[in-house]
Design an enzyme around this catalytic site. Structure first.
Site, PDB file in Angstrom:
ATOM      1  N   ARG A  47     -45.255 144.497  24.734  1.00 29.26           N
ATOM      2  CA  ARG A  47     -45.580 145.634  25.588  1.00 29.26           C
ATOM      3  C   ARG A  47     -44.641 145.642  26.788  1.00 29.26           C
ATOM      4  O   ARG A  47     -44.348 144.588  27.374  1.00 29.26           O
ATOM      5  CB  ARG A  47     -47.019 145.534  26.112  1.00 29.26           C
ATOM      6  CG  ARG A  47     -48.069 145.998  25.118  1.00 29.26           C
ATOM      7  CD  ARG A  47     -48.029 147.512  24.888  1.00 29.26           C
ATOM      8  NE  ARG A  47     -49.038 147.970  23.958  1.00 29.26           N
ATOM      9  CZ  ARG A  47     -48.862 148.095  22.624  1.00 29.26           C
ATOM     10  NH1 ARG A  47     -47.724 147.797  22.056  1.00 29.26           N
ATOM     11  NH2 ARG A  47     -49.847 148.542  21.872  1.00 29.26           N
ATOM     12  N   HIS A  97     -39.858 152.232  20.422  1.00 27.31           N
ATOM     13  CA  HIS A  97     -41.173 151.723  20.003  1.00 27.31           C
ATOM     14  C   HIS A  97     -41.420 151.979  18.498  1.00 27.31           C
ATOM     15  O   HIS A  97     -42.329 152.718  18.119  1.00 27.31           O
ATOM     16  CB  HIS A  97     -42.286 152.352  20.848  1.00 27.31           C
ATOM     17  CG  HIS A  97     -43.571 151.561  20.815  1.00 27.31           C
ATOM     18  ND1 HIS A  97     -44.433 151.478  21.869  1.00 27.31           N
ATOM     19  CD2 HIS A  97     -44.138 150.811  19.832  1.00 27.31           C
ATOM     20  CE1 HIS A  97     -45.488 150.729  21.549  1.00 27.31           C
ATOM     21  NE2 HIS A  97     -45.329 150.316  20.299  1.00 27.31           N
ATOM     22  N   GLU A 131     -43.392 154.545  28.656  1.00 24.74           N
ATOM     23  CA  GLU A 131     -42.847 155.248  27.481  1.00 24.74           C
ATOM     24  C   GLU A 131     -43.248 156.723  27.509  1.00 24.74           C
ATOM     25  O   GLU A 131     -44.364 157.037  27.910  1.00 24.74           O
ATOM     26  CB  GLU A 131     -43.368 154.577  26.202  1.00 24.74           C
ATOM     27  CG  GLU A 131     -42.853 153.155  26.088  1.00 24.74           C
ATOM     28  CD  GLU A 131     -43.453 152.375  24.925  1.00 24.74           C
ATOM     29  OE1 GLU A 131     -44.251 152.931  24.145  1.00 24.74           O
ATOM     30  OE2 GLU A 131     -43.132 151.187  24.808  1.00 24.74           O
TER      31      GLU A 131
HETATM   32  P1  NAP Z   1     -52.583 138.402  18.675  1.00 25.23           P
HETATM   33  O1  NAP Z   1     -52.693 137.791  17.315  1.00 25.23           O
HETATM   34  O2  NAP Z   1     -53.834 138.639  19.458  1.00 25.23           O
HETATM   35  O3  NAP Z   1     -51.568 137.497  19.515  1.00 25.23           O
HETATM   36  C1  NAP Z   1     -51.413 137.607  20.896  1.00 25.23           C
HETATM   37  C2  NAP Z   1     -51.012 136.256  21.436  1.00 25.23           C
HETATM   38  O4  NAP Z   1     -50.679 136.381  22.813  1.00 25.23           O
HETATM   39  C3  NAP Z   1     -52.114 135.217  21.317  1.00 25.23           C
HETATM   40  O5  NAP Z   1     -51.613 134.105  20.670  1.00 25.23           O
HETATM   41  C4  NAP Z   1     -52.515 134.901  22.754  1.00 25.23           C
HETATM   42  O6  NAP Z   1     -52.824 133.516  22.879  1.00 25.23           O
HETATM   43  C5  NAP Z   1     -51.247 135.281  23.520  1.00 25.23           C
HETATM   44  N1  NAP Z   1     -51.566 135.702  24.882  1.00 25.23           N
HETATM   45  C6  NAP Z   1     -52.426 136.663  25.276  1.00 25.23           C
HETATM   46  N2  NAP Z   1     -52.485 136.727  26.611  1.00 25.23           N
HETATM   47  C7  NAP Z   1     -51.646 135.779  27.080  1.00 25.23           C
HETATM   48  C8  NAP Z   1     -51.291 135.349  28.388  1.00 25.23           C
HETATM   49  N3  NAP Z   1     -51.819 135.898  29.482  1.00 25.23           N
HETATM   50  N4  NAP Z   1     -50.390 134.344  28.487  1.00 25.23           N
HETATM   51  C9  NAP Z   1     -49.866 133.763  27.398  1.00 25.23           C
HETATM   52  N5  NAP Z   1     -50.167 134.129  26.132  1.00 25.23           N
HETATM   53  C10 NAP Z   1     -51.054 135.124  25.987  1.00 25.23           C
HETATM   54  O7  NAP Z   1     -51.871 139.809  18.574  1.00 25.23           O
HETATM   55  P2  NAP Z   1     -50.728 140.297  17.552  1.00 25.23           P
HETATM   56  O8  NAP Z   1     -51.365 140.954  16.393  1.00 25.23           O
HETATM   57  O9  NAP Z   1     -49.766 139.187  17.330  1.00 25.23           O
HETATM   58  O10 NAP Z   1     -50.057 141.455  18.474  1.00 25.23           O
HETATM   59  C11 NAP Z   1     -49.482 141.097  19.700  1.00 25.23           C
HETATM   60  C12 NAP Z   1     -49.055 142.321  20.491  1.00 25.23           C
HETATM   61  O11 NAP Z   1     -47.884 142.897  19.929  1.00 25.23           O
HETATM   62  C13 NAP Z   1     -50.044 143.488  20.519  1.00 25.23           C
HETATM   63  O12 NAP Z   1     -51.075 143.277  21.469  1.00 25.23           O
HETATM   64  C14 NAP Z   1     -49.164 144.663  20.883  1.00 25.23           C
HETATM   65  O13 NAP Z   1     -49.115 144.816  22.283  1.00 25.23           O
HETATM   66  C15 NAP Z   1     -47.785 144.250  20.386  1.00 25.23           C
HETATM   67  N6  NAP Z   1     -47.339 145.093  19.247  1.00 25.23           N
HETATM   68  C16 NAP Z   1     -46.222 145.855  19.391  1.00 25.23           C
HETATM   69  C17 NAP Z   1     -45.787 146.631  18.323  1.00 25.23           C
HETATM   70  C18 NAP Z   1     -44.553 147.475  18.427  1.00 25.23           C
HETATM   71  O14 NAP Z   1     -44.474 148.472  17.734  1.00 25.23           O
HETATM   72  N7  NAP Z   1     -43.583 147.100  19.245  1.00 25.23           N
HETATM   73  C19 NAP Z   1     -46.490 146.653  17.138  1.00 25.23           C
HETATM   74  C20 NAP Z   1     -47.633 145.864  17.027  1.00 25.23           C
HETATM   75  C21 NAP Z   1     -48.039 145.062  18.091  1.00 25.23           C
HETATM   76  P3  NAP Z   1     -53.849 132.989  24.008  1.00 25.23           P
HETATM   77  O15 NAP Z   1     -55.060 133.863  23.923  1.00 25.23           O
HETATM   78  O16 NAP Z   1     -54.090 131.548  23.646  1.00 25.23           O
HETATM   79  O17 NAP Z   1     -53.138 133.105  25.317  1.00 25.23           O
HETATM   80  C1  8YV Z   2     -47.846 151.515  17.345  1.00 19.14           C
HETATM   81  C2  8YV Z   2     -48.223 149.211  18.460  1.00 19.14           C
HETATM   82  O1  8YV Z   2     -46.641 152.084  17.739  1.00 19.14           O
HETATM   83  O2  8YV Z   2     -49.947 148.387  17.075  1.00 19.14           O
HETATM   84  C3  8YV Z   2     -49.451 148.415  18.207  1.00 19.14           C
HETATM   85  O3  8YV Z   2     -49.929 147.762  19.150  1.00 19.14           O
HETATM   86  O4  8YV Z   2     -47.676 149.160  19.507  1.00 19.14           O
HETATM   87  C4  8YV Z   2     -47.626 150.036  17.387  1.00 19.14           C
HETATM   88  O5  8YV Z   2     -47.888 149.536  16.126  1.00 19.14           O
HETATM   89  C5  8YV Z   2     -48.897 152.143  18.149  1.00 19.14           C
HETATM   90  O6  8YV Z   2     -50.099 151.489  18.097  1.00 19.14           O
HETATM   91  C6  8YV Z   2     -49.123 153.578  17.706  1.00 19.14           C
HETATM   92  O7  8YV Z   2     -50.092 154.131  18.484  1.00 19.14           O
END
Ligand code: NAP
Ligand code: 8YV
Length: 327
Positions: free
Chosen positions: A237, A284, A266
């Site tokens: 993010r 994104h 964004e």
């Molecule tokens: P997840 O399985 O919940 O993993 C998040 C990780 O971040 C956890 O291991 C958590 O561990 C750590 N974390 C949370 N808060 C923290 C903090 N304050 N300091 C250090 N570590 C921290 O989630 P995921 O499915 O991998 O997704 C992660 C993120 O990717 C989403 O929340 C979203 O924002 C982003 N994302 C972006 C896209 C894109 O299109 N660019 C797509 C999908 C997801 P702890 O709780 O132990 O700290």
């Molecule tokens: C999408 C994302 O772009 O899953 C997330 O957290 O950032 C992306 O997969 C978004 O959620 C679409 O709304």
């Protein structure tokens, strides 16, 4: 009466900017109510009386929840749910669901693509070919940076972080990580602080969620710890980064390059990041394939179906996991 006949009496609010596939399914299964945007001022008396579910890409704030007194569930499209006021939802016994797992591998693929684009300058090399520079000027200059010999730190070793780490292992690169808690059983070095991680590696990939605890976590101090050969990639993010400090670090040589898929405001990208010669930027698109967005759409709708037919969500966010159905 069949389940389907019961479900089609339930009003589900869908803001205009939404997945076509999810909207079609909602229309078939429920009574879909469209709204131009998630603005409480647009909520009519009829919506106020009848809406029991929301399906949305966009954030849902406290005022929108308060405008819909019969709201039971917000099915958020995406795994990150930082734009939904989950503490307000929990306080009002509103279930919030997200779409984990089905996008993990796609986002990890994108992270690796962005990492390589940033380090090997591939988007500019392609432009060199397409604009005729190859014919007119000869070979594209050698890339200043390489993935060879790097060590990678992952900020946010969750589902996607782990999928990225596994890919990096296949590349022969050492991986370390920072979370608030160590993940038992992982073969990667754990750092209890982000600064410690940044000091130990030269390549930092952030896939941490947006939250108060990660707000501008990647700041001038972290970038300086990464060092002059440092590469920063953000697929998590934009809010987790101090973009002003990042632009200064890129301009001043504090770090070497950055690859960004996400931004603080964004779709607005700071001019300094757009103009920097050492950034690789994506709009994104981490999960943005038809295949994966369809799977996310299905999970978003399946959560609504499960909630209204079996009274349980499939993938509740932890903050509302204990919310009970109203009847
Ligand atoms: P997840 O399985 O919940 O993993 C998040 C990780 O971040 C956890 O291991 C958590 O561990 C750590 N974390 C949370 N808060 C923290 C903090 N304050 N300091 C250090 N570590 C921290 O989630 P995921 O499915 O991998 O997704 C992660 C993120 O990717 C989403 O929340 C979203 O924002 C982003 N994302 C972006 C896209 C894109 O299109 N660019 C797509 C999908 C997801 P702890 O709780 O132990 O700290
Ligand atoms: C999408 C994302 O772009 O899953 C997330 O957290 O950032 C992306 O997969 C978004 O959620 C679409 O709304």
């Amino acid at each position: 009466m069949t389940k389907a006949e019961q479900l089609d009496t339930i009003a589900v609010l869908v803001p205009a900017d939404f997945s076509g596939h999810a909207a079609e399914r909602i229309d078939r299964i429920f009574r879909q109510v469209r709204i131009e945007r998630t603005d409480p001022a647009l909520v009519t008396e009829e919506m106020r009386r009848t809406v029991r579910g929301i399906a949305s890409f966009a954030g849902i704030g406290a005022a929108m929840m308060d405008a819909l007194p019969n709201l039971e569930i917000i099915a958020s499209f995406g795994v990150g749910y930082d734009s939904v006021d989950v503490s307000h939802a929990a306080a009002k016994d509103i279930m919030v669901t997200n779409t984990p797992d089905v996008l993990t591998e796609e986002v990890a693929d994108t992270a690796i693509g962005l990492l390589i684009n940033t380090i090997r300058d591939l988007p500019r090399a392609e432009t060199w070919l397409r604009d005729g520079s190859w014919v007119r000027k000869g070979n594209y200059p050698l890339s200043r940076l390489t993935l060879r010999g790097r060590s990678v730190g992952i900020f946010g070793m969750g589902r996607i972080g782990l999928a990225i780490a596994r890919r990096l292992e296949a590349f022969g690169l050492p991986v370390a990580y920072h979370n608030r808690r160590r993940v038992e059983g992982l073969p990667y070095q754990y750092h209890p602080t982000l600064k410690g991680l940044a000091e130990a590696v030269d390549t930092l990939i952030s896939v941490a969620p947006g939250s108060a605890s990660t707000q501008k976590a990647v700041n001038a101090e972290i970038l300086s710890a990464l060092g002059a050969n440092g590469v920063f990639v953000n697929i998590g993010r934009g809010s987790t980064v101090d973009e002003t400090a990042l632009a200064a670090a890129l301009a001043g040589g504090t770090i070497a390059a950055a690859g960004l898929d996400v931004f603080a405001d964004e779709p607005n990208v700071p001019r300094a990041l757009l103009d920097a010669p050492n950034t690789s930027l994506l709009p994104h698109v981490g999960s943005a394939s038809e295949h994966t967005r369809r799977a996310m759409a299905d999970l978003c709708v399946d959560n609504l179906v499960s909630w209204f037919s079996d009274r349980r969500p499939l993938t509740p966010v932890p903050e509302t996991a204990n919310v009970k159905p109203r009847s």
